[in-house]
Write a protein that holds these residues in place. Sequence first.
Motif, PDB file in Angstrom:
ATOM      1  N   LEU A 193      -4.424  92.928 112.059  1.00 24.79           N
ATOM      2  CA  LEU A 193      -5.575  93.726 111.149  1.00 24.79           C
ATOM      3  C   LEU A 193      -6.651  92.962 110.867  1.00 24.79           C
ATOM      4  O   LEU A 193      -7.747  93.522 110.995  1.00 24.79           O
ATOM      5  CB  LEU A 193      -4.401  93.693 109.915  1.00 24.79           C
ATOM      6  N   LEU A 194      -6.704  91.719 110.756  1.00 28.56           N
ATOM      7  CA  LEU A 194      -7.901  91.087 110.684  1.00 28.56           C
ATOM      8  C   LEU A 194      -8.996  91.116 111.766  1.00 28.56           C
ATOM      9  O   LEU A 194     -10.216  91.664 111.730  1.00 28.56           O
ATOM     10  CB  LEU A 194      -7.684  89.409 110.295  1.00 28.56           C
ATOM     11  N   ILE A 247     -20.124  90.286 110.308  1.00 24.75           N
ATOM     12  CA  ILE A 247     -19.015  90.025 110.170  1.00 24.75           C
ATOM     13  C   ILE A 247     -18.465  88.779 110.395  1.00 24.75           C
ATOM     14  O   ILE A 247     -18.201  88.325 111.560  1.00 24.75           O
ATOM     15  CB  ILE A 247     -17.812  91.140 110.691  1.00 24.75           C
ATOM     16  N   GLY A 248     -18.443  87.692 109.495  1.00 27.82           N
ATOM     17  CA  GLY A 248     -18.078  86.462 109.685  1.00 27.82           C
ATOM     18  C   GLY A 248     -16.659  86.202 109.968  1.00 27.82           C
ATOM     19  O   GLY A 248     -15.784  86.878 109.277  1.00 27.82           O
ATOM     20  N   PHE A 249     -16.318  85.243 110.824  1.00 30.30           N
ATOM     21  CA  PHE A 249     -14.818  85.032 111.100  1.00 30.30           C
ATOM     22  C   PHE A 249     -14.635  83.633 111.227  1.00 30.30           C
ATOM     23  O   PHE A 249     -15.170  82.894 112.021  1.00 30.30           O
ATOM     24  CB  PHE A 249     -14.531  85.598 112.331  1.00 30.30           C
ATOM     25  N   ASP A 251     -25.248  85.212 107.756  1.00 31.87           N
ATOM     26  CA  ASP A 251     -25.616  85.657 106.475  1.00 31.87           C
ATOM     27  C   ASP A 251     -24.895  87.158 106.496  1.00 31.87           C
ATOM     28  O   ASP A 251     -25.502  88.139 106.392  1.00 31.87           O
ATOM     29  CB  ASP A 251     -27.069  86.120 106.313  1.00 31.87           C
ATOM     30  N   PRO A 252     -23.690  86.805 106.757  1.00 24.43           N
ATOM     31  CA  PRO A 252     -22.789  88.225 107.067  1.00 24.43           C
ATOM     32  C   PRO A 252     -22.369  88.955 105.713  1.00 24.43           C
ATOM     33  O   PRO A 252     -22.486  88.514 104.695  1.00 24.43           O
ATOM     34  CB  PRO A 252     -21.240  87.665 107.534  1.00 24.43           C
ATOM     35  N   LYS A 253     -22.043  90.142 105.978  1.00 25.26           N
ATOM     36  CA  LYS A 253     -21.577  91.266 104.603  1.00 25.26           C
ATOM     37  C   LYS A 253     -20.294  90.924 104.157  1.00 25.26           C
ATOM     38  O   LYS A 253     -19.940  90.944 103.192  1.00 25.26           O
ATOM     39  CB  LYS A 253     -21.818  92.554 105.233  1.00 25.26           C
ATOM     40  N   VAL A 254     -19.590  90.521 105.314  1.00 27.93           N
ATOM     41  CA  VAL A 254     -17.939  89.912 104.839  1.00 27.93           C
ATOM     42  C   VAL A 254     -17.761  88.719 105.689  1.00 27.93           C
ATOM     43  O   VAL A 254     -18.322  88.421 106.811  1.00 27.93           O
ATOM     44  CB  VAL A 254     -17.260  91.217 105.203  1.00 27.93           C
ATOM     45  N   VAL A 255     -16.603  87.999 105.121  1.00 32.97           N
ATOM     46  CA  VAL A 255     -16.227  86.951 105.940  1.00 32.97           C
ATOM     47  C   VAL A 255     -14.697  87.109 106.186  1.00 32.97           C
ATOM     48  O   VAL A 255     -13.946  87.422 104.930  1.00 32.97           O
ATOM     49  CB  VAL A 255     -16.367  85.524 105.090  1.00 32.97           C
ATOM     50  N   VAL A 266     -11.881  88.630 103.103  1.00 34.05           N
ATOM     51  CA  VAL A 266     -10.483  89.114 103.610  1.00 34.05           C
ATOM     52  C   VAL A 266      -9.923  87.857 104.010  1.00 34.05           C
ATOM     53  O   VAL A 266     -10.294  87.206 104.964  1.00 34.05           O
ATOM     54  CB  VAL A 266     -10.228  90.170 104.464  1.00 34.05           C
ATOM     55  N   VAL A 267      -8.730  87.418 103.418  1.00 38.62           N
ATOM     56  CA  VAL A 267      -8.180  86.102 103.717  1.00 38.62           C
ATOM     57  C   VAL A 267      -6.783  86.222 104.149  1.00 38.62           C
ATOM     58  O   VAL A 267      -5.806  86.612 103.163  1.00 38.62           O
ATOM     59  CB  VAL A 267      -8.128  85.029 102.421  1.00 38.62           C
ATOM     60  N   VAL A 268      -6.247  86.025 105.238  1.00 39.12           N
ATOM     61  CA  VAL A 268      -4.873  85.848 105.643  1.00 39.12           C
ATOM     62  C   VAL A 268      -4.350  84.383 105.597  1.00 39.12           C
ATOM     63  O   VAL A 268      -4.867  83.556 106.030  1.00 39.12           O
ATOM     64  CB  VAL A 268      -4.625  86.273 107.151  1.00 39.12           C
ATOM     65  N   THR A 269      -3.411  84.258 104.617  1.00 33.85           N
ATOM     66  CA  THR A 269      -2.904  82.991 104.047  1.00 33.85           C
ATOM     67  C   THR A 269      -1.580  82.969 103.697  1.00 33.85           C
ATOM     68  O   THR A 269      -0.814  83.971 103.113  1.00 33.85           O
ATOM     69  CB  THR A 269      -4.030  82.437 103.047  1.00 33.85           C
TER      70      THR A 269
END
Length: 250
Positions: free
Chosen positions: A43-44, A89-91, A164-168, A200-203
């Motif tokens: 999903l990520l 989109i930072g990853f 400088d992403p909009k989401v990480v 959005v964090v998968v953990t």
Amino acid sequence: MIEIDGVHKSFGALRVLRGVSLKVAPGEVAVVLGPSGSGKSTLLRTINHLEKVDAGTVAVDGELVGYRRSGDVLHELPEREILRQRTKIGFVFQNFNLFPHLTVRENVAEAPLSAQRRPKAEVAETVNRLLLRVGLSDKADAYPGTLSGGQRQRVAIARALALDPKVVLFDEPTSALDPELVGEVLDVMRDLAKSGTTMVVVTHEIGFAREAADTVVFLDEGLVVEQGPPDQVIDHPQHERTRAFISRVL
């Protein structure tokens, strides 16, 4: 900021995502929980088109990711356009993915210089600021191989932020770390959450989810089983499958 609408993804006969929908507002932190094989990492990876969806759409800040719409038909974007979208989109990967032959400073500077073609002086200032933020100013000229796992993951976070992403997006960022190093990475992530970074964090770090998440999503067998505020999903889950999972990880 992120809108996932009816996303399906299969690998051969294996259906990994089966109609997942999720919205994340600007500045929100969404934590995705679930057992191994539930589709969390896939999903990520659909959010920045590292995995192409079979059906459904993903949009970031109102822009379809990986596709353009022509009437009712979606056409995949050229690779250069997809790479442009990924700069927003930072990853942060589970296993850091740093360049071993580059110093910490060079790892963080690489994408802003090559992908965004920003001026060297501006990038240098950004790198210094980010290394200070993650507590690694003294390691700027070190190589990844000389760092602990926690330090390498903090470099990876600085690298993701350098664009400088909009989401990480965070894909199990502490699962490859020794237990005593987990806290230093979670501290940086808590700081990001407090600063209003959309994440959005998968953990499996339930404590982080309870403290930092605005919404918790429980995924199982490619389906969103339950989602809501942490005190609901973690402390008072409504679905039996969620209750069973939470009881095992707490």
